[in-house]
Design a protein around this motif. Structure first.
Motif, PDB file in Angstrom:
ATOM      1  N   HIS A   5      45.329  40.631  17.072  1.00 33.71           N
ATOM      2  CA  HIS A   5      44.890  40.558  18.462  1.00 33.71           C
ATOM      3  C   HIS A   5      44.240  41.872  18.879  1.00 33.71           C
ATOM      4  CE1 HIS A   5      47.213  36.866  18.936  1.00 33.71           C
ATOM      5  NE2 HIS A   5      48.260  37.495  18.428  1.00 33.71           N
ATOM      6  N   THR A   6      43.322  41.763  19.836  1.00 34.90           N
ATOM      7  CA  THR A   6      42.761  42.934  20.511  1.00 34.90           C
ATOM      8  C   THR A   6      43.191  42.859  21.968  1.00 34.90           C
ATOM      9  OG1 THR A   6      40.836  42.950  19.039  1.00 34.90           O
ATOM     10  CG2 THR A   6      40.673  44.198  21.088  1.00 34.90           C
ATOM     11  N   LEU A   7      43.874  43.892  22.426  1.00 35.92           N
ATOM     12  CA  LEU A   7      44.386  43.923  23.788  1.00 35.92           C
ATOM     13  C   LEU A   7      43.738  45.077  24.537  1.00 35.92           C
ATOM     14  CD1 LEU A   7      48.185  43.449  22.988  1.00 35.92           C
ATOM     15  CD2 LEU A   7      46.451  41.674  23.350  1.00 35.92           C
ATOM     16  N   GLY A   8      43.502  44.875  25.818  1.00 38.73           N
ATOM     17  CA  GLY A   8      42.906  45.954  26.590  1.00 38.73           C
ATOM     18  C   GLY A   8      42.707  45.570  28.040  1.00 38.73           C
ATOM     19  N   SER A   9      42.574  46.577  28.874  1.00 43.61           N
ATOM     20  CA  SER A   9      42.256  46.357  30.287  1.00 43.61           C
ATOM     21  C   SER A   9      41.631  47.621  30.845  1.00 43.61           C
ATOM     22  CB  SER A   9      43.510  45.976  31.085  1.00 43.61           C
ATOM     23  OG  SER A   9      44.417  47.057  31.133  1.00 43.61           O
ATOM     24  N   PHE A  10      40.680  47.441  31.737  1.00 50.63           N
ATOM     25  CA  PHE A  10      40.057  48.584  32.413  1.00 50.63           C
ATOM     26  C   PHE A  10      39.451  48.098  33.718  1.00 50.63           C
ATOM     27  CE2 PHE A  10      36.892  46.789  29.576  1.00 50.63           C
ATOM     28  CZ  PHE A  10      35.707  46.798  30.285  1.00 50.63           C
ATOM     29  N   THR A  11      39.193  49.034  34.612  1.00 52.15           N
ATOM     30  CA  THR A  11      38.675  48.684  35.929  1.00 52.15           C
ATOM     31  C   THR A  11      37.263  49.222  36.118  1.00 52.15           C
ATOM     32  OG1 THR A  11      39.608  50.677  36.958  1.00 52.15           O
ATOM     33  CG2 THR A  11      40.986  48.694  36.928  1.00 52.15           C
ATOM     34  N   VAL A  12      36.535  48.561  37.012  1.00 47.53           N
ATOM     35  CA  VAL A  12      35.189  48.972  37.384  1.00 47.53           C
ATOM     36  C   VAL A  12      35.125  48.994  38.906  1.00 47.53           C
ATOM     37  CG1 VAL A  12      32.723  48.539  37.161  1.00 47.53           C
ATOM     38  CG2 VAL A  12      34.287  47.805  35.330  1.00 47.53           C
ATOM     39  N   SER A  13      34.879  50.143  39.495  1.00 43.65           N
ATOM     40  CA  SER A  13      34.801  50.257  40.952  1.00 43.65           C
ATOM     41  C   SER A  13      33.499  49.646  41.451  1.00 43.65           C
ATOM     42  CB  SER A  13      34.889  51.725  41.381  1.00 43.65           C
ATOM     43  OG  SER A  13      36.133  52.273  41.052  1.00 43.65           O
ATOM     44  N   LEU A  14      33.620  48.693  42.363  1.00 44.99           N
ATOM     45  CA  LEU A  14      32.475  48.012  42.941  1.00 44.99           C
ATOM     46  C   LEU A  14      32.717  47.814  44.434  1.00 44.99           C
ATOM     47  CD1 LEU A  14      32.057  45.176  40.260  1.00 44.99           C
ATOM     48  CD2 LEU A  14      30.647  47.226  40.448  1.00 44.99           C
ATOM     49  N   SER A  15      31.679  47.472  45.152  1.00 41.03           N
ATOM     50  CA  SER A  15      31.857  47.089  46.549  1.00 41.03           C
ATOM     51  C   SER A  15      32.467  45.689  46.604  1.00 41.03           C
ATOM     52  CB  SER A  15      30.518  47.105  47.282  1.00 41.03           C
ATOM     53  OG  SER A  15      29.685  46.058  46.800  1.00 41.03           O
ATOM     54  N   ASP A  16      32.861  45.270  47.778  1.00 41.47           N
ATOM     55  CA  ASP A  16      33.460  43.940  47.949  1.00 41.47           C
ATOM     56  C   ASP A  16      32.501  42.853  47.475  1.00 41.47           C
ATOM     57  OD1 ASP A  16      35.054  41.831  48.680  1.00 41.47           O
ATOM     58  OD2 ASP A  16      34.597  41.958  50.813  1.00 41.47           O
ATOM     59  N   SER A  17      31.241  42.930  47.887  1.00 41.89           N
ATOM     60  CA  SER A  17      30.263  41.901  47.509  1.00 41.89           C
ATOM     61  C   SER A  17      29.932  41.957  46.020  1.00 41.89           C
ATOM     62  CB  SER A  17      28.985  42.058  48.342  1.00 41.89           C
ATOM     63  OG  SER A  17      28.388  43.327  48.124  1.00 41.89           O
ATOM     64  N   GLU A  18      29.883  43.175  45.449  1.00 41.95           N
ATOM     65  CA  GLU A  18      29.594  43.320  44.022  1.00 41.95           C
ATOM     66  C   GLU A  18      30.728  42.763  43.173  1.00 41.95           C
ATOM     67  OE1 GLU A  18      26.932  47.437  44.539  1.00 41.95           O
ATOM     68  OE2 GLU A  18      29.038  47.512  43.911  1.00 41.95           O
ATOM     69  N   ALA A  19      31.967  43.019  43.608  1.00 40.52           N
ATOM     70  CA  ALA A  19      33.122  42.495  42.881  1.00 40.52           C
ATOM     71  C   ALA A  19      33.153  40.976  42.940  1.00 40.52           C
ATOM     72  CB  ALA A  19      34.407  43.087  43.452  1.00 40.52           C
ATOM     73  N   SER A  20      32.806  40.417  44.091  1.00 34.26           N
ATOM     74  CA  SER A  20      32.761  38.958  44.235  1.00 34.26           C
ATOM     75  C   SER A  20      31.670  38.360  43.356  1.00 34.26           C
ATOM     76  CB  SER A  20      32.515  38.577  45.704  1.00 34.26           C
ATOM     77  OG  SER A  20      33.589  38.995  46.519  1.00 34.26           O
ATOM     78  N   PHE A  21      30.544  39.050  43.275  1.00 35.89           N
ATOM     79  CA  PHE A  21      29.448  38.601  42.416  1.00 35.89           C
ATOM     80  C   PHE A  21      29.908  38.574  40.957  1.00 35.89           C
ATOM     81  CE2 PHE A  21      25.971  39.612  39.538  1.00 35.89           C
ATOM     82  CZ  PHE A  21      25.011  38.663  39.869  1.00 35.89           C
ATOM     83  N   ALA A  22      30.545  39.658  40.498  1.00 40.32           N
ATOM     84  CA  ALA A  22      30.997  39.745  39.118  1.00 40.32           C
ATOM     85  C   ALA A  22      31.994  38.646  38.791  1.00 40.32           C
ATOM     86  CB  ALA A  22      31.622  41.120  38.859  1.00 40.32           C
ATOM     87  N   GLU A  23      32.949  38.435  39.670  1.00 44.42           N
ATOM     88  CA  GLU A  23      33.942  37.386  39.463  1.00 44.42           C
ATOM     89  C   GLU A  23      33.279  36.011  39.433  1.00 44.42           C
ATOM     90  OE1 GLU A  23      38.436  36.929  41.092  1.00 44.42           O
ATOM     91  OE2 GLU A  23      36.865  36.707  42.603  1.00 44.42           O
TER      92      GLU A  23
END
Length: 258
Positions: A5-23
Motif C-alpha cells: 500500500h501507499t499511504l499519505g495525506s497533505f493539505t493545499v490552502s485554497l479560498s472557499d470557492s477554489e476548495a469547492s471547485f477542487a472537490e
C-alpha cells in the motif's frame, strides 16, 4: 498473498470557492453517471468539466472505473480554507495523481505558495523492498520528485564511483549551487576549490578559488569552455591573458568531490 500500500495525506490552502471547485472536480470524475471523455452536460459547469477532462488525461491508465484513487475533501478552520488530499476511502493513494492534481490547481489559480507532500510505502508482510517513502515539492510551474529508493540508488552509485576512482558525475538542477574540490593529478597544483552553479538563463558557470569568469586584479582569469557531452573544460590563466593556461582541468580527468 500480502498486499502493498501507499499511504499519505497533505493539505493545499485554497479560498472557499477554489476548495469547492477542487472537490467538485473529483466528485465529477467519480460520478458514474457521466462520461468525462464526452461533451459537457447542460447541468455541469463547463470550466469544471474541462478541468476534469484535463486531469483524467493526465492520470491516464491510473483513472479507470470512475476512480481517481485519492480523496479530496474541502475543509476549513478558524484561519483558512483548504483541501485535504489523502488515502481516505482508498486502500492505496494514487500519490502521483494527487500531486499532479495539486500542481494543476496551483497553476489554474495562480498560487505562488508551494505545497510539500509526502507518502509512505508499506506492506502487510515483512517483505524487503516494499517499504520506503516519497515526496514532492509542488509549485504552479512544476513538480520536483524524490524517493527513498532513488536516494539509496544514488548513494550506491556514489559509493561504487568512489571505489572505482573514476570521476564523479554530478547532475545540477535549476538554480543549484555545488561546492566541490577539483583534483588534477597531472597538474602542479594538486587541488583547487570550485563552485558550480546552473540556471536556465545563464547556463552553467564555474568559479575557481579566487578566479572568476572575468578579469580580476589578483592575477587570474577563468575561461569556461562549452559544456558538452556531460563534461566541463576549465582553463585558468594566471596572467589575465589567453596565452598558456596555468591550470587546465577537464571533468574527464579530474576527480570531483563534494
Amino acid at each position: 498473498m500480502a498486499n502493498s500500500h501507499t499511504l499519505g495525506s497533505f493539505t493545499v490552502s485554497l479560498s472557499d470557492s477554489e476548495a469547492s471547485f477542487a472537490e467538485g472536480v473529483i466528485e465529477l470524475l467519480e460520478n458514474e453517471n457521466y462520461d468525462i471523455s464526452g461533451d459537457a452536460p447542460a447541468d455541469i459547469d463547463l470550466s469544471t468539466w474541462e478541468f476534469a477532462q484535463q486531469l483524467a488525461e493526465q492520470l491516464g491508465d491510473e483513472y479507470e472505473d470512475h476512480e481517481v484513487r485519492f480523496s479530496c475533501e474541502a475543509k476549513e478552520d478558524a484561519k483558512t480554507h483548504y483541501i485535504l488530499l489523502s488515502h481516505s476511502n482508498c486502500e492505496s493513494i494514487n500519490f502521483d495523481g494527487a500531486v499532479i492534481f495539486t500542481q494543476m490547481l496551483l497553476e489554474r489559480f495562480n498560487i505562488d505558495k508551494p505545497v510539500m507532500a509526502e507518502c509512505a510505502f508499506t506492506c502487510e508482510k515483512a517483505r524487503p523492498g516494499e517499504f520506503g517513502g516519497g515526496a514532492a515539492f509542488i509549485t504552479k510551474s512544476g513538480i520536483k520528485w524524490h524517493g527513498t529508493a532513488v536516494w539509496l540508488r544514488d548513494a550506491l552509485n556514489d559509493y561504487e564511483q568512489e571505489k572505482s576512482g573514476k570521476p564523479k558525475q554530478i547532475t545540477l538542477t535549476e538554480h543549484a549551487q555545488l561546492d566541490v574540490t577539483l583534483f588534477d593529478e597531472e597538474s602542479e597544483v594538486n587541488s583547487i576549490k570550485a563552485q558550480i552553479t546552473y540556471s536556465p538563463v545563464a547556463g552553467i558557470a564555474i568559479s575557481v578559488d579566487g578566479y572568476t569568469d572575468t578579469t580580476n586584479t589578483e592575477g587570474g582569469e577563468v575561461i569556461i569552455a562549452d559544456y558538452f557531452g556531460g563534461n566541463f573544460d576549465v582553463r585558468v590563466y594566471g596572467d589575465n591573458t589567453i596565452a598558456e593556461p596555468t591550470h587546465h582541468i577537464t571533468f574527464e580527468e579530474a576527480k570531483i568531490r563534494k
